[in-house]
Scaffold this motif. Structure first.
Motif, PDB file in Angstrom:
ATOM      1  N   UNK A 165       0.830  -1.207   0.000  1.00 60.37           N
ATOM      2  CA  UNK A 165       0.000   0.000   0.000  1.00 60.37           C
ATOM      3  C   UNK A 165       0.858   1.248   0.000  1.00 60.37           C
ATOM      4  N   UNK A 166       0.330   2.309  -0.574  1.00 59.73           N
ATOM      5  CA  UNK A 166       1.062   3.577  -0.607  1.00 59.73           C
ATOM      6  C   UNK A 166       1.249   4.120   0.805  1.00 59.73           C
ATOM      7  N   UNK A 167       0.208   4.001   1.601  1.00 57.16           N
ATOM      8  CA  UNK A 167       0.249   4.594   2.930  1.00 57.16           C
ATOM      9  C   UNK A 167      -0.003   3.566   4.026  1.00 57.16           C
ATOM     10  N   UNK A 168      -0.076   2.274   3.649  1.00 61.80           N
ATOM     11  CA  UNK A 168      -0.309   1.242   4.655  1.00 61.80           C
ATOM     12  C   UNK A 168      -1.692   1.358   5.261  1.00 61.80           C
ATOM     13  N   UNK A 169      -1.857   0.743   6.418  1.00 63.91           N
ATOM     14  CA  UNK A 169      -3.108   0.914   7.166  1.00 63.91           C
ATOM     15  C   UNK A 169      -4.226   0.014   6.683  1.00 63.91           C
ATOM     16  N   UNK A 170      -5.419   0.291   7.205  1.00 63.25           N
ATOM     17  CA  UNK A 170      -6.576  -0.577   6.963  1.00 63.25           C
ATOM     18  C   UNK A 170      -7.346  -0.183   5.708  1.00 63.25           C
ATOM     19  N   UNK A 171      -6.905   0.862   5.005  1.00 66.22           N
ATOM     20  CA  UNK A 171      -7.672   1.330   3.857  1.00 66.22           C
ATOM     21  C   UNK A 171      -7.299   0.610   2.566  1.00 66.22           C
ATOM     22  N   UNK A 172      -6.700  -0.587   2.680  1.00 67.55           N
ATOM     23  CA  UNK A 172      -6.256  -1.335   1.517  1.00 67.55           C
ATOM     24  C   UNK A 172      -7.287  -2.374   1.092  1.00 67.55           C
ATOM     25  N   UNK A 173      -7.480  -2.520  -0.225  1.00 72.00           N
ATOM     26  CA  UNK A 173      -8.284  -3.609  -0.766  1.00 72.00           C
ATOM     27  C   UNK A 173      -7.336  -4.730  -1.188  1.00 72.00           C
ATOM     28  N   UNK A 174      -7.301  -5.863  -0.461  1.00 70.27           N
ATOM     29  CA  UNK A 174      -6.442  -6.976  -0.887  1.00 70.27           C
ATOM     30  C   UNK A 174      -7.086  -7.751  -2.033  1.00 70.27           C
ATOM     31  N   UNK A 175      -6.260  -8.254  -2.944  1.00 66.90           N
ATOM     32  CA  UNK A 175      -6.738  -9.127  -4.011  1.00 66.90           C
ATOM     33  C   UNK A 175      -5.772 -10.309  -4.130  1.00 66.90           C
ATOM     34  N   UNK A 176      -6.211 -11.364  -4.780  1.00 63.80           N
ATOM     35  CA  UNK A 176      -5.337 -12.506  -5.033  1.00 63.80           C
ATOM     36  C   UNK A 176      -4.733 -12.353  -6.416  1.00 63.80           C
ATOM     37  N   UNK A 177      -3.419 -12.389  -6.463  1.00 66.32           N
ATOM     38  CA  UNK A 177      -2.706 -12.158  -7.718  1.00 66.32           C
ATOM     39  C   UNK A 177      -1.819 -13.375  -7.986  1.00 66.32           C
ATOM     40  N   UNK A 178      -2.342 -14.319  -8.785  1.00 72.47           N
ATOM     41  CA  UNK A 178      -1.625 -15.556  -9.091  1.00 72.47           C
ATOM     42  C   UNK A 178      -1.086 -16.230  -7.824  1.00 72.47           C
ATOM     43  N   UNK A 179      -1.977 -16.354  -6.837  1.00 68.80           N
ATOM     44  CA  UNK A 179      -1.611 -17.054  -5.607  1.00 68.80           C
ATOM     45  C   UNK A 179      -0.899 -16.200  -4.583  1.00 68.80           C
ATOM     46  N   UNK A 180      -0.583 -14.949  -4.935  1.00 67.41           N
ATOM     47  CA  UNK A 180       0.055 -14.047  -3.973  1.00 67.41           C
ATOM     48  C   UNK A 180      -0.925 -12.964  -3.566  1.00 67.41           C
ATOM     49  N   UNK A 181      -0.698 -12.364  -2.398  1.00 69.79           N
ATOM     50  CA  UNK A 181      -1.535 -11.245  -1.984  1.00 69.79           C
ATOM     51  C   UNK A 181      -1.019  -9.962  -2.643  1.00 69.79           C
ATOM     52  N   UNK A 182      -1.937  -9.211  -3.209  1.00 70.40           N
ATOM     53  CA  UNK A 182      -1.626  -7.896  -3.764  1.00 70.40           C
ATOM     54  C   UNK A 182      -2.718  -6.939  -3.310  1.00 70.40           C
ATOM     55  N   UNK A 183      -2.613  -5.691  -3.729  1.00 71.10           N
ATOM     56  CA  UNK A 183      -3.574  -4.680  -3.283  1.00 71.10           C
ATOM     57  C   UNK A 183      -3.944  -3.769  -4.450  1.00 71.10           C
ATOM     58  N   UNK A 184      -5.146  -3.199  -4.376  1.00 70.80           N
ATOM     59  CA  UNK A 184      -5.528  -2.126  -5.290  1.00 70.80           C
ATOM     60  C   UNK A 184      -4.852  -0.844  -4.794  1.00 70.80           C
ATOM     61  N   UNK A 185      -4.259  -0.101  -5.705  1.00 71.24           N
ATOM     62  CA  UNK A 185      -3.429   1.037  -5.287  1.00 71.24           C
ATOM     63  C   UNK A 185      -4.267   2.183  -4.720  1.00 71.24           C
ATOM     64  N   UNK A 186      -3.792   2.726  -3.603  1.00 72.32           N
ATOM     65  CA  UNK A 186      -4.477   3.845  -2.936  1.00 72.32           C
ATOM     66  C   UNK A 186      -4.146   5.181  -3.582  1.00 72.32           C
ATOM     67  N   UNK A 187      -3.039   5.206  -4.336  1.00 70.48           N
ATOM     68  CA  UNK A 187      -2.547   6.474  -4.880  1.00 70.48           C
ATOM     69  C   UNK A 187      -1.379   6.164  -5.800  1.00 70.48           C
ATOM     70  N   UNK A 188      -1.153   7.001  -6.818  1.00 76.24           N
ATOM     71  CA  UNK A 188       0.064   6.826  -7.640  1.00 76.24           C
ATOM     72  C   UNK A 188       1.298   7.467  -7.006  1.00 76.24           C
ATOM     73  N   UNK A 189       1.190   7.844  -5.742  1.00 75.37           N
ATOM     74  CA  UNK A 189       2.210   8.643  -5.061  1.00 75.37           C
ATOM     75  C   UNK A 189       3.640   8.140  -5.276  1.00 75.37           C
ATOM     76  N   UNK A 190       3.893   6.877  -4.934  1.00 75.93           N
ATOM     77  CA  UNK A 190       5.275   6.403  -4.967  1.00 75.93           C
ATOM     78  C   UNK A 190       5.795   6.325  -6.395  1.00 75.93           C
ATOM     79  N   UNK A 191       4.927   5.932  -7.326  1.00 72.39           N
ATOM     80  CA  UNK A 191       5.343   5.807  -8.722  1.00 72.39           C
ATOM     81  C   UNK A 191       5.619   7.169  -9.357  1.00 72.39           C
ATOM     82  N   UNK A 192       4.783   8.153  -9.036  1.00 73.95           N
ATOM     83  CA  UNK A 192       5.022   9.473  -9.658  1.00 73.95           C
ATOM     84  C   UNK A 192       6.300  10.088  -9.092  1.00 73.95           C
ATOM     85  N   UNK A 193       6.625   9.785  -7.838  1.00 71.08           N
ATOM     86  CA  UNK A 193       7.905  10.249  -7.285  1.00 71.08           C
ATOM     87  C   UNK A 193       9.072   9.594  -8.018  1.00 71.08           C
ATOM     88  N   UNK A 194       8.955   8.302  -8.307  1.00 70.30           N
ATOM     89  CA  UNK A 194      10.021   7.626  -9.041  1.00 70.30           C
ATOM     90  C   UNK A 194      10.212   8.264 -10.418  1.00 70.30           C
TER      91      UNK A 194
END
Length: 434
Positions: A165-194
């Motif tokens: 998650x961009x900011x961690x916490x309980x506001x994350x939507x978890x999804x199953x991604x080919x048997x691994x846990x992933x999340x729907x992104x809360x923000x493009x924050x980290x990517x736009x900084x990169x």
């Protein structure tokens, strides 16, 4: 239908084919009228029963409202018609018959509750004033893109499925991604900084964000549209300048290109473009002004977040868009840089409409050691964000940016009561379909 003519373009003396929806049928005995609606407006079709073929009259008057039809005939002037012209039909074809039991009335004569409207959004958008909201929304996005380009930005598209998650916490939507846990992104924050550390330097994105908000209010959504900006070699003041330019440009675009839509919403007279140079209050000044209004049961103290009623009281007091700057470091995210002279203060800012927050932003921490320290202070594991933090070892410039809630911009600009009015198919705690 290459030869189709829009209702608004029908000119007396022409023979035209108009295609659209049956808006209304008025049978006055010897004469009757069919009102056909398309994206350009409405046009009247006249039936003089005694002078017309019975089958033609029957087809035109037995059709159900909201059926899709084509009408071919001569256009004549008629002062009493809604648009000053009418069609005398030679041919009518029913392309798609509508069920006589409509779940809501697109003519607007019978009101429908918001849940019914959202359940039947296709029909709902046949109403002029509802369609107007989304024409304006489209113009806002067009104007915003133009403003970003004038600011020298490159448009980017970042992932919406992420490992952390961009900011961690309980506001994350978890999804199953080919048997691994992933999340729907809360923000493009980290990517736009990169990206500002890449050769692009100055970027923007308009895209969906996902937050598992517990709030179920008229101004919260679980899938929203975020309008994001990030730039190398500017500080928080430069980011606020860009924010102001983008928001004012959105209003200017609507004022210039959406007069008909504003009229449909009853806003043409009162719609005004905000003046540039939004006031910039410090967080300390903001809580002092809120406390001075006497609207809160308890006085705010340093470190408090601003409650909704406090934001409204301050908004009423300021009376225009404004910024709140110099927030306490402890209540801003790990990636917000502290003030150089006082590490109790951050470079974080919010941009406010008088009724609610629209933007959150600030200068970012570009120094690797300080960034990792910030993660640890907020209880996050820096190793989980290695893809992000390691790039700060390879020459990350000072940079700043912000995120603007797209639906909140539409909502506040048009004075909508519920943010769901600004979304075609809202996603909230109850609504996953349509």
């Amino acid at each position: 239908m290459e030869s189709r003519t829009h209702a608004a373009d029908a000119t007396p003396g022409d023979t035209v084919t108009v295609a659209g929806w049956v808006h209304e049928i008025r049978d006055l005995g010897g004469i009757a009228f069919l009102i056909v609606r398309d994206s350009s407006g409405k046009i009247q079709v006249k039936f003089e029963k005694d002078e017309m073929d019975d089958d033609l009259v029957e087809t035109g008057l037995d059709v159900q409202r909201e059926s899709v039809v084509t009408v071919t005939g001569a256009v004549e002037e008629e002062e009493r018609a809604p648009t000053g012209v009418e069609i005398v039909p030679d041919e009518i074809e029913v392309l798609s018959a509508a069920d006589p039991e409509l779940p809501l009335d697109p003519s607007g004569k019978v009101d429908a509750e918001l849940p019914t409207r959202l359940d039947n959004r296709t029909l709902d958008l046949r109403k002029e004033e509802v369609k107007a909201i989304f024409e304006i929304r489209a113009e806002i996005l067009r104007s915003v893109r133009e403003a970003f380009r004038s600011l020298g930005c490159t448009e980017i598209n970042t992932p919406k499925i992420v490992a952390t998650g961009t900011e961690g916490g309980t506001e994350l939507f978890p999804i199953t991604y080919f048997g691994r846990e992933a999340f729907m992104n809360q923000s493009p924050q980290l990517f736009k900084q990169l990206m500002v550390g890449s050769g692009l330097e100055r970027v923007f994105e308009i895209g969906p964000i996902f937050r598992a908000e517990e709030h179920n209010t008229p101004r919260h959504l679980n899938e929203a549209t975020s309008i994001d900006f990030e730039s190398a070699f500017i500080d928080e003041s430069g980011a606020m300048d860009a924010c102001e330019e983008v928001v004012v440009s959105a209003y200017e675009g609507v004022a210039e290109n959406c007069q008909e839509e504003l009229e449909a919403l009853g806003l043409a007279e009162e719609f005004t473009v905000p003046e540039r140079d939004f006031p910039r209050l410090t967080y300390q000044e903001a809580i002092e002004r809120i406390n001075a209004t006497g609207e809160l049961d308890e006085q705010l103290v340093w470190g408090d977040d601003l409650p909704t009623e406090g934001e409204r009281a301050l908004g009423d007091d300021v009376g225009q868009h404004y910024f709140i700057t110099e927030w306490p470091s402890e209540i801003k995210p790990f990636y917000i840089k502290d003030n150089e002279d006082d590490d109790e203060l951050s470079t974080g800012f919010d941009m406010m409409h008088p009724s609610m927050e629209l933007v959150s932003g600030g200068q970012r921490e570009h120094r690797y050691d300080h960034l990792v320290e910030g993660f640890e202070q907020q209880g996050l594991d820096p190793e989980q964000f290695d893809y992000y933090t390691k790039m700060f070892k390879y020459g990350m410039p000072p940079h700043a940016g912000w995120g603007l809630g797209g639906e909140r911009l539409v909502m506040t600009m048009l004075g909508l009561d519920n943010i769901r009015e600004a979304v075609l198919f809202p996603r909230d705690r109850q609504r996953l379909s349509p």
